[in-house]
Design an enzyme around this catalytic site. Sequence first.
Site, short mmCIF file in Angstrom:
data_model
loop_
_atom_site.label_atom_id
_atom_site.label_comp_id
_atom_site.label_asym_id
_atom_site.label_seq_id
_atom_site.Cartn_x
_atom_site.Cartn_y
_atom_site.Cartn_z
N ASP A 198 -0.99 -7.16 -5.21
CA ASP A 198 -2.47 -7.15 -4.76
C ASP A 198 -2.21 -7.96 -3.46
O ASP A 198 -1.73 -8.99 -3.48
CB ASP A 198 -3.19 -7.58 -5.59
N LYS A 234 -9.85 -3.73 12.21
CA LYS A 234 -8.65 -3.34 12.82
C LYS A 234 -8.72 -4.01 14.16
O LYS A 234 -7.61 -4.25 14.62
CB LYS A 234 -8.54 -1.62 13.29
N GLY A 256 -0.16 5.13 -1.05
CA GLY A 256 -0.94 5.84 -0.27
C GLY A 256 -0.62 7.03 0.50
O GLY A 256 0.57 7.46 0.31
N GLN A 257 -1.31 7.61 1.38
CA GLN A 257 -0.94 8.77 2.23
C GLN A 257 0.20 8.59 3.07
O GLN A 257 1.37 9.37 2.88
CB GLN A 257 -2.05 9.46 3.14
N GLY A 270 0.80 -1.40 0.22
CA GLY A 270 0.03 -0.03 -0.01
C GLY A 270 0.76 1.37 0.11
O GLY A 270 0.51 2.45 0.54
N TYR A 292 -14.56 -1.01 9.12
CA TYR A 292 -12.98 -0.70 9.05
C TYR A 292 -12.64 -0.98 10.59
O TYR A 292 -11.61 -1.65 10.64
CB TYR A 292 -12.93 0.86 8.66
N ASP A 315 2.10 -1.75 -4.50
CA ASP A 315 0.76 -1.02 -4.08
C ASP A 315 0.10 -2.01 -5.39
O ASP A 315 0.60 -2.25 -6.23
CB ASP A 315 0.66 0.33 -4.45
N ILE A 316 -1.17 -1.93 -5.21
CA ILE A 316 -1.91 -2.44 -6.58
C ILE A 316 -2.17 -1.60 -7.54
O ILE A 316 -2.53 -2.05 -8.50
CB ILE A 316 -3.63 -2.76 -5.74
N ARG A 317 -2.09 -0.17 -7.23
CA ARG A 317 -2.05 0.85 -8.33
C ARG A 317 -0.52 1.29 -8.70
O ARG A 317 0.47 0.62 -8.03
CB ARG A 317 -2.91 1.92 -8.17
N1 LIG Z 1 -4.22 8.01 7.15
C1 LIG Z 1 -4.98 7.84 8.51
O1 LIG Z 1 -5.51 9.05 8.77
C2 LIG Z 1 -4.60 6.59 9.01
C3 LIG Z 1 -5.18 6.56 10.37
C4 LIG Z 1 -5.20 5.12 11.00
C5 LIG Z 1 -4.67 4.28 10.67
N2 LIG Z 1 -4.33 4.39 9.28
C6 LIG Z 1 -3.79 3.15 8.50
O2 LIG Z 1 -2.53 3.34 7.97
C7 LIG Z 1 -2.28 2.34 6.81
C8 LIG Z 1 -2.05 3.33 5.63
O3 LIG Z 1 -3.09 4.39 5.62
P1 LIG Z 1 -3.12 5.50 4.32
O4 LIG Z 1 -3.67 6.53 4.98
O5 LIG Z 1 -1.77 5.57 3.61
O6 LIG Z 1 -4.05 4.89 3.32
P2 LIG Z 1 -4.32 5.22 1.83
O7 LIG Z 1 -5.75 4.80 1.47
O8 LIG Z 1 -3.93 6.46 1.28
O9 LIG Z 1 -3.41 3.90 1.14
C9 LIG Z 1 -3.49 2.76 1.12
C10 LIG Z 1 -2.98 2.06 -0.09
O10 LIG Z 1 -3.50 0.54 -0.34
C11 LIG Z 1 -3.52 0.41 -1.51
N3 LIG Z 1 -4.46 -0.91 -1.61
C12 LIG Z 1 -5.72 -0.85 -1.62
N4 LIG Z 1 -6.16 -2.30 -1.81
C13 LIG Z 1 -5.00 -2.90 -2.17
C14 LIG Z 1 -4.60 -4.22 -2.52
N5 LIG Z 1 -5.44 -5.18 -2.26
N6 LIG Z 1 -3.36 -4.56 -2.35
C15 LIG Z 1 -2.37 -3.61 -2.35
N7 LIG Z 1 -2.61 -2.48 -2.05
C16 LIG Z 1 -3.91 -2.09 -1.92
C17 LIG Z 1 -4.28 1.59 -2.27
O11 LIG Z 1 -3.90 1.71 -3.54
C18 LIG Z 1 -3.40 2.59 -1.34
O12 LIG Z 1 -2.50 3.30 -2.28
C19 LIG Z 1 -3.88 1.80 6.71
O13 LIG Z 1 -3.75 0.51 7.24
C20 LIG Z 1 -4.81 2.55 7.43
O14 LIG Z 1 -5.68 1.88 8.06
C21 LIG Z 1 -4.42 5.58 8.50
#
Ligand SMILES: NC(=O)c1ccc[n+]([C@@H]2O[C@H](COP(=O)([O-])OP(=O)(O)OC[C@H]3O[C@@H](n4cnc5c(N)ncnc54)[C@H](O)[C@@H]3O)[C@@H](O)[C@H]2O)c1
Length: 318
Positions: free
Chosen positions: A51, A145, A11-12, A8, A141, A34-36
């Site tokens: 994935d 968790k 992502g953010q 992943g 969600y 990442d998947i994308r």
């Molecule tokens: N950002 C927050 O505020 C926050 C808060 C608490 C916990 N988290 C946890 O931190 C982790 C990362 O969060 P984030 O904010 O970067 O999320 P995000 O949604 O920005 O990124 C998640 C990434 O996972 C990828 N993804 C989705 N399905 C997939 C799959 N099947 N295989 C591979 N990749 C896949 C998406 O393409 C995306 O790039 C997550 O587990 C999230 O639950 C985030």
Amino acid sequence: MRRVLVTGAAGQIGSELIPKLREKYGRENVVASDIREPSETLSDGPFEQLDVTDRDRLKEVVKEYDVDTVFHLAAILSATGERKPHLAWYVNMDGLYNVLEVARELELTRIFFPSSIAAFGPETPKEMTPQETVMRPKTIYGITKVAGELLCDYYFHRFGVDVRGVRYPGVISSVAPPGGGTTDYAVEMFYAALRHKRYVCFVREDTVLPMIYMPDCLKAAIDLMEADPSRLRHRADYNVTGMSFSAGELAAEIRKHIPEFTVEYRPDFRQKIADSWPRSIDDSAAREEWGWKPSYDLAATTKDMLEKLRRRFKEESP
Ligand SMILES: NC(=O)c1ccc[n+]([C@@H]2O[C@H](COP(=O)([O-])OP(=O)(O)OC[C@H]3O[C@@H](n4cnc5c(N)ncnc54)[C@H](O)[C@@H]3O)[C@@H](O)[C@H]2O)c1
């Protein structure tokens, strides 16, 4: 030296964790996946399209790069999860199970799994939410968790997999946009203030949630992964936080820098999710067991976010 895989990673959090890990462990030793398709920030080192629900491919990548450490970030977040609950269960649960299984089979050294304040629910005490408390979330969600935290505990005690993690609050950052969570407004407000001087906020003005700024978010992950195992009494469930503020207080702080900024409050389905989460967090276990200490409060976060975004917008349209 570690050989790291990040799932992943586009992502953010991943977009900023990857450069940090590459700086620490060497560019070639950190595989982003990442998947994308990868963004530009990930393209200065190895990237694999992966994935996490495909365990064979996950295992293949781990073997190919001789990975010993996984930061498992791939997930479906809270707001998207409520729109697509089946997908959230599938990606969040099967993804984690696959990572833990590969870790067990190939005897990986360490796994990072981020949990969330979404693991709490409406019956949980809202102020200074304790480390050990009622865990009855109402979102799919949050359910994944809590189940994830328990699964990590199980893999540690039953199979000796050294898996660690924190319960992140809302993450504020300036590189990649947030990925469909309930705290996205706290990031969107900065972008809107700079671009349009106005924002329509999807939670009420008095909605208070715990948050963390990205440098502290990354520090939590890296410090916990480097922590002395003999000091850890918890696994993937450490409470951490940076600050707590209401949506109105954030708008007021931004207004100190952009006086003409206005916000209209139009709560949608995410209000109910926000109302079921803690307002502030007791992170004393993390402080005692691995020296957790955040650096950014609301004022410092706001100043830094606006500086970083201003610079970025200028570079994008000179
Ligand atoms: N950002 C927050 O505020 C926050 C808060 C608490 C916990 N988290 C946890 O931190 C982790 C990362 O969060 P984030 O904010 O970067 O999320 P995000 O949604 O920005 O990124 C998640 C990434 O996972 C990828 N993804 C989705 N399905 C997939 C799959 N099947 N295989 C591979 N990749 C896949 C998406 O393409 C995306 O790039 C997550 O587990 C999230 O639950 C985030």
